[in-house]
Design an enzyme around this catalytic site. Structure first.
Site, PDB file in Angstrom:
ATOM      1  N   HIS A 136    -105.453  41.110 -47.620  1.00 21.17           N
ATOM      2  CA  HIS A 136    -106.849  40.861 -47.268  1.00 21.17           C
ATOM      3  C   HIS A 136    -107.086  39.378 -46.979  1.00 21.17           C
ATOM      4  O   HIS A 136    -106.639  38.515 -47.730  1.00 21.17           O
ATOM      5  CB  HIS A 136    -107.782  41.253 -48.418  1.00 21.17           C
ATOM      6  CG  HIS A 136    -107.947  42.718 -48.615  1.00 21.17           C
ATOM      7  ND1 HIS A 136    -106.948  43.527 -49.114  1.00 21.17           N
ATOM      8  CD2 HIS A 136    -109.025  43.530 -48.393  1.00 21.17           C
ATOM      9  CE1 HIS A 136    -107.407  44.771 -49.197  1.00 21.17           C
ATOM     10  NE2 HIS A 136    -108.666  44.799 -48.761  1.00 21.17           N
TER      11      HIS A 136
ATOM     12  N   ASN B 213     -99.175  37.955 -52.588  1.00 28.08           N
ATOM     13  CA  ASN B 213    -100.420  38.702 -52.427  1.00 28.08           C
ATOM     14  C   ASN B 213    -100.924  39.250 -53.754  1.00 28.08           C
ATOM     15  O   ASN B 213    -102.125  39.184 -54.055  1.00 28.08           O
ATOM     16  CB  ASN B 213    -100.223  39.843 -51.425  1.00 28.08           C
ATOM     17  CG  ASN B 213    -101.478  40.668 -51.224  1.00 28.08           C
ATOM     18  OD1 ASN B 213    -102.570  40.145 -51.082  1.00 28.08           O
ATOM     19  ND2 ASN B 213    -101.317  41.997 -51.233  1.00 28.08           N
TER      20      ASN B 213
END
Length: 344
Positions: free
Chosen positions: A186, A218
């Site tokens: 994201h 991440n």
């Protein structure tokens, strides 16, 4: 517009930090040298917008707003003439939009980093790169209210899905990421958009994703940085966040610099070498603070402090081709990367 009133001081600081960039004009070499120092310390192993007077109130089913409020356009810094940037200003001319203002006006209060392929969703704004199939940048406006825990919002109900507003030729798909070894990372974090389920769902558009190393990045250090952004809202009036990918050069055995990156799937989704986040923090007393982070897309030791990845914002701007928060006279910043600028 960049208006340094103490340009000589900043120039000296810039030259001290990146002496090669100042003497030879070689950003690539400077960033490569910086990355080398990061590796040593962290043990990393590896437009068109049209001003037609329409308000951005009515969203399509996919959440994309195709028209923007005319009141926004005087603030679009990417359209500012170069000579105007030489004017020294002593006041912050950008007043805080009201809560009734269109959301994009609130988010983009201090100008757009660029004007390429801009898309406004309910609670964040994307500039999408049709060549790399990932964002140029994503912009968010965080407050204590929109990041507060909301039991009616559940990210497990959100699915990664294609962005139907992007032409078939240029969109990424879930199949591109399948068995690639990379996470769908994201840019606008799901945890930053908790006002309602629709806001959370929109963060799972693949146009908001870029391939990221999973374990160690991440799911770990990048997640820690996202959490830091939310923590800042507890003692701040506003937190503005610009996030994006970078493709930085590395020196090869022949002594030359090259930009090399992997692509995923049949749509050739580009894997960035680095990611950045630049934060503008406005305190309740209206003091301004700037933090700019540059992280390699690699597994990072959990013990490495986030402060290791703080860099001058100019490094990110030059490497990305973006101008970040340039509507603010830099003398307005009380601190940059946690340190006083020296004129307060």
């Amino acid at each position: 517009m960049r208006s340094w009133s103490k340009s000589s001081i900043l120039k000296n600081k810039w030259c001290q930090f990146f002496s090669v960039a100042c003497t030879a004009g070689s950003l690539g070499y400077a960033v490569a040298k910086y990355q080398s120092s990061v590796n040593d310390h962290t043990s990393i192993k590896t437009s068109g917008i049209q001003n037609d007077g329409w308000s951005c109130q009515n969203f399509k089913d996919d959440g994309i707003c195709s028209r923007f409020p005319s009141s926004l356009f005087p603030q679009i810094s990417a359209a500012t003439k170069v000579q105007d940037s030489l004017i020294t200003r002593t006041e912050d001319l950008v007043s805080e939009p009201s809560h009734e203002s269109p959301r994009i006006t609130q988010i983009m209060r201090y100008g757009f980093p660029s004007l390429t392929n801009v898309r406004s969703l309910d609670d964040f704004v994307i500039s999408y790169d049709t060549r790399t199939r990932i964002p140029h940048w994503v912009f968010e406006h965080l407050t204590a209210q929109n990041v507060a825990k909301n039991d009616t919002v559940d990210r497990s109900k959100s699915d990664f899905h294609e962005d139907g507003s992007i032409h078939d030729y240029f969109r990424s798909t879930n199949q591109d990421y399948k068995r690639s070894g990379y996470d769908r990372g994201h840019m606008a974090a799901a945890g930053n958009h908790r006002l309602n389920q629709r806001h959370c769902d929109q963060t799972f558009l693949l146009s908001n994703m870029a391939p990221q190393v999973g374990r160690g990045f991440n799911r770990d250090k990048w997640n820690e940085l996202e959490h830091h952004c939310r923590q800042l809202t507890r003692k701040s009036r506003n937190v503005y966040v610009c996030t994006g990918p970078l493709f930085l050069p590395r020196s090869e055995d022949d002594g030359n610099l090259y930009v090399k990156y992997r692509v995923l799937g049949s749509n050739h989704v580009a894997v960035p070498t680095h990611f950045f986040k630049v934060l503008l923090i406005e305190s309740e007393s209206r003091d301004m603070h700037l933090e700019s982070y540059l992280l390699p897309n690699a597994a990072i030791e959990s013990s490495t402090p986030l402060s290791t990845f703080l860099v001058p914002v100019e490094v990110i701007e030059r490497a990305s081709g973006l101008l970040l928060f340039d509507k603010i006279n830099k003398v307005k910043f009380k601190t940059v990367n946690g340190k006083s600028i020296g004129w307060f």
